[in-house]
Enzyme design. Structure first.
Site, PDB file in Angstrom:
ATOM      1  N   GLU A  53      22.486 -29.264   7.940  1.00 41.42           N
ATOM      2  CA  GLU A  53      21.384 -28.379   8.372  1.00 41.42           C
ATOM      3  C   GLU A  53      20.746 -28.901   9.660  1.00 41.42           C
ATOM      4  O   GLU A  53      20.315 -28.138  10.499  1.00 41.42           O
ATOM      5  CB  GLU A  53      20.319 -28.258   7.270  1.00 41.42           C
ATOM      6  N   GLU A  54      20.691 -30.238   9.797  1.00 41.41           N
ATOM      7  CA  GLU A  54      20.058 -30.830  10.989  1.00 41.41           C
ATOM      8  C   GLU A  54      20.889 -30.628  12.254  1.00 41.41           C
ATOM      9  O   GLU A  54      20.352 -30.574  13.351  1.00 41.41           O
ATOM     10  CB  GLU A  54      19.817 -32.332  10.779  1.00 41.41           C
ATOM     11  N   LYS A 123      28.118 -12.671   7.119  1.00 40.68           N
ATOM     12  CA  LYS A 123      27.103 -13.338   7.951  1.00 40.68           C
ATOM     13  C   LYS A 123      27.538 -14.721   8.434  1.00 40.68           C
ATOM     14  O   LYS A 123      28.263 -15.430   7.757  1.00 40.68           O
ATOM     15  CB  LYS A 123      25.797 -13.484   7.169  1.00 40.68           C
ATOM     16  N   GLU A 165      22.810 -20.924  -6.655  1.00 37.78           N
ATOM     17  CA  GLU A 165      23.226 -19.597  -6.162  1.00 37.78           C
ATOM     18  C   GLU A 165      23.949 -18.791  -7.256  1.00 37.78           C
ATOM     19  O   GLU A 165      23.855 -17.566  -7.302  1.00 37.78           O
ATOM     20  CB  GLU A 165      24.118 -19.729  -4.924  1.00 37.78           C
TER      21      GLU A 165
END
Length: 351
Positions: A53-54, A123, A165
């Site tokens: 994520e970073e 996406k 999820e």
């Protein structure tokens, strides 16, 4: 397809592939991937990158595109291959969609979360200005190759992260999936979603769970691939979590942040009278059984209000709040008052 195989092998031009692989996955499986391309006489370039994520940024996308340009692929016949978790698949998807306006790409998910979530749908994107997936597009892959054997090498916490999820789909659309998670959650964590013959008590819980999760996800996404309709049940757990996840990085993983959001929204559904106290308890206990966080100190009341304001901006002025109305059934609501949200928040924090 034998005909395609014959065409590929009889062609004068050597097969070529450009592969982006997460650097941790490369350490574990890189030698096998290289062996595969060498044995099949495929000229290849493997780019191992830190995909977290970073690092999920336009800078990394541009690095990839520079390497793609150097390798010089044919955008019609040489798809880019992404091997890694959801972040890797997102970054490569965006890079492929930008190169020559659209270059085909293939997703090979290696974590449970990416297996049931990022592998499905159109996406892709990167983080921008401390906002999650602020830049991106809708470019589906030409294929997703799903192989659960990758999952056996990921840490237990990552399995739990993916279960967040899967639970989302269970709560929104599938009571049977919820029951599977309740009964076999610990077993799935212990066996890391591998299928073993002889485990008669559990059947093939791993195959059943992943198959149902993916089928329900496809059912929900396929008619609305480009998100023309903003009323989406798959947004459950994604109203507050983007703000929370980016705020507390790296202390919460994506599925964990989603679960904290879902736990709060479960309380909202209960305070609204949509689910009973017993149903609320069943959901929270299932989350605990899957070793998911049901609360986080970073999820303050001001953060919730800010996240819901952001939601209004990006969803046509309506909150479009998916909430469970039972176990495995849900609806989207636009009329939850701030008083209800605050009551739910106080109850949640107290518990």
């Amino acid at each position: 397809d034998p005909l395609q195989l014959e065409l590929a092998t009889s062609s004068k031009r050597k097969l070529r592939r450009f592969i982006v692989i997460d650097e941790v996955v490369d350490e574990l499986y890189g030698s096998k991937v290289r062996e595969y391309f060498e044995e099949n006489n495929v000229q290849h370039k493997i780019l191992a990158l830190p995909t977290t994520e970073e690092t999920k940024s336009m800078d990394l996308v541009l690095n990839i595109l520079q390497e793609v340009q150097n390798f010089s692929i044919d955008r019609r016949t040489e798809p880019i291959i992404a091997i890694g978790g959801g972040v890797c698949l997102d970054i490569v998807g965006l890079a492929a969609s930008l190169y020559r306006r659209r270059t085909p790409y293939i997703r090979v998910p290696t974590t449970l979360l990416s297996y049931v979530d990022a592998s499905v749908g159109a996406k892709n994107g990167v983080n921008f200005l401390q906002c999650k997936n602020k830049l991106g597009g809708y470019t589906p892959p030409v294929a997703s190759f799903l192989d659960r054997s990758f999952i056996q090498s990921i840490p237990r916490r990552h399995i739990s992260n993916g279960l967040g999820e899967i639970l989302k789909m269970a709560l929104m659309k599938h009571r049977g999936l919820f029951d599977l998670l309740k009964s076999h959650g610990k077993y799935l964590l212990d066996t890391k979603f591998q299928s073993y013959s002889g485990s008669t008590d559990h059947g093939d819980a791993a195959l059943q769970t992943t198959r149902i999760a993916i089928e329900t996800m496809l059912e929900e996404l396929a008619p609305n691939l480009w998100e023309d309709d903003l009323d989406r049940l798959v947004d459950f757990g994604h109203l507050i979590s983007p703000e929370l996840e980016m705020r507390v990085l790296p202390s919460l993983m994506h599925g964990e942040a989603v679960n904290v959001d879902m736990a709060f929204m479960t309380y909202v559904a209960h305070v609204r009278g949509l689910i009973t106290a017993e149903e609320k308890e069943q959901i929270i206990q299932c989350m605990r059984g899957l070793e998911l966080p049901v609360w986080h100190s970073g999820c303050s009341w001001p953060l919730i209000k800010k996240a819901l304001m952001e939601r209004l901006k990006h969803s046509g002025g309506q909150p479009r709040m998916p909430l469970p109305t039972g176990l495995g059934v849900a609806e989207i609501f636009n009329d939850t008052s701030e008083e209800t949200l605050e009551r739910a928040y106080k109850l949640w924090v107290r518990d």
